[in-house]
Design an enzyme around this catalytic site. Sequence first.
Site, PDB file in Angstrom:
ATOM      1  N   HIS A  81      39.636 112.686  35.879  1.00  0.00           N
ATOM      2  CA  HIS A  81      39.197 112.681  37.277  1.00  0.00           C
ATOM      3  C   HIS A  81      37.836 113.369  37.387  1.00  0.00           C
ATOM      4  O   HIS A  81      37.437 114.148  36.515  1.00  0.00           O
ATOM      5  CB  HIS A  81      40.228 113.400  38.156  1.00  0.00           C
ATOM      6  CG  HIS A  81      40.480 114.807  37.687  1.00  0.00           C
ATOM      7  ND1 HIS A  81      39.580 115.823  37.909  1.00  0.00           N
ATOM      8  CD2 HIS A  81      41.479 115.336  36.959  1.00  0.00           C
ATOM      9  CE1 HIS A  81      40.030 116.930  37.345  1.00  0.00           C
ATOM     10  NE2 HIS A  81      41.184 116.668  36.748  1.00  0.00           N
ATOM     11  N   ASP A 363      42.228 116.168  31.714  1.00  0.00           N
ATOM     12  CA  ASP A 363      41.762 116.686  30.420  1.00  0.00           C
ATOM     13  C   ASP A 363      42.919 116.737  29.418  1.00  0.00           C
ATOM     14  O   ASP A 363      42.736 116.426  28.244  1.00  0.00           O
ATOM     15  CB  ASP A 363      41.079 118.058  30.578  1.00  0.00           C
ATOM     16  CG  ASP A 363      41.946 119.095  31.258  1.00  0.00           C
ATOM     17  OD1 ASP A 363      43.056 118.755  31.718  1.00  0.00           O
ATOM     18  OD2 ASP A 363      41.530 120.272  31.335  1.00  0.00           O
TER      19      ASP A 363
END
Length: 464
Positions: A81, A363
Amino acid sequence: MDVLTALLLLVHLIPVSTAKNGASSKSRKRIMPDPVTEPPVTDPVYEALLYCNIPSVAERSMEGHAPHHFKLVSVHVFIRHGDRYPLYVIPKTKRPEIDCTLVANRKPYHPKLEAFVSHMSKGSGASFESPLNSLPLYPNHPLCEMGELTQTGVVQHLQNGQLLRDIYLKKHKLLPNDWSADQLYLETTGKSRTLQSGLALLYGFLPDFDWKKIYFRHQPSALFCSGSCYCPVRNQYLEKEQRRQYLLRLKNSQLEKTYGEMAKIVDVPTKQLRAANPIDSMLCHLCHNVSFPCTRNGCVDMEHFKVIKTHQIEDERERREKKLYLGYSLLGAHPILNQTIGRMQRATEGRKEELFALYSAHDVTLSPVLSALGLSEARFPRFAARLIFELWQDREKPNEHSVRILYNGVDVTFHTSFCQDHHKRSPKPMCPLENLVRFVKRDMFVALGGSSTNYYDACHREGF
Ligand SMILES: *[C@@H]1O[C@H](CO)[C@@H](O)[C@H](O)[C@H]1NC(C)=O
Ligand SMILES: *[C@@H]1O[C@H](CO)[C@@H](O)[C@H](O)[C@H]1NC(C)=O
């Protein structure tokens, strides 16, 4: 000029690589630090600003580069994102005042920003698998909520989408003019920031953003492991990796001292300060040019930041060496890689569905995939990072299919463990699909060092 401004200007001035060759030192330098040319001591602030990924001039990228006789068959995109508000607050300080509404006269800006907002504000119909329907379609709070996507985050993904559109749609005609919903495969975790990032990317990417052609599936696991999440050995690797992390932290007396000082400034026990993961919030201050917080006891400052960030870099270095995270990653990334090769194999059989797959993730999704692929030198996934798998067909030998792997626009195909040095033996600028398939079906388990050759056995190995 304040320090932050100087640093932000510095990062804007860093030349963007215009090299045509993916192996050029310049382009590699930004993604894969080169131990020969980069100074041994990495600059923590420089690293942090790469992580921010502040949108500036349009980026050159290596996506879609192939000889003329190659035809693009399908594309598989994994994104992190975009820029978000912190997930944690530094205790007893005012949280940074960042505006999460989307407005044209604030930087960073993208020409499609207003059209994006106006399109999203009309609502989505039935375009999402439950429970995604309850999420807002774009950020919209004058003071960001925790973890909310910011305007920077939206712009980062509009840019990603536009870049991929120019390459894959305009140049390579990946989708036919009368494309339909079947030709996209879209999946996101249940956070507003991942759904919104995926929507922004698609809005930049698609020639017409028609809600009837959009269907986002919901992925409950950040590993995107769908029905194959149960894997006890993976969890054991993770526990050992966390133990390693903890021990490294204990050894760093400067880090402990820094946490102690910061705890005094905000007047809470050191343990509580550390648990609030202050680096997350400090990165937000840095990325948004907002000065670090102060109390009547003093200010959190750049020196504190540098110590914590330097430790993070050190931690990543030790993580690569000790290989516990690699074990976790090989098992954690298997299901999504397996799903991806399945999709590629169907495309090689001439099926016209799912030509463009988008996984909007975190991540903790991208990092294990990078590590499992053998890209352990790759930088930690920055905001709006993109990892792309391209599938190509050689028109001169239609039975031969090849893949390219790109991380943030850099061709890393020949850095992967399944295709290392392949280019030295073959004139083709890409990797045979079979290499990737063999790796995912078998070699990634062999790499774990036991005798397992499949996912189930590797996940249930006794006496690990
Ligand atoms: C950063 O903030 C300072 C004031 O807080 C401002 O003067 C400066 O222009 C800002 N820099 C950037 C690059 O936005
Ligand atoms: C891998 O993919 C195949 C289909 O392509 C599926 O049958 C199999 O269950 C998958 N394995 C895992 C562990 O996800």
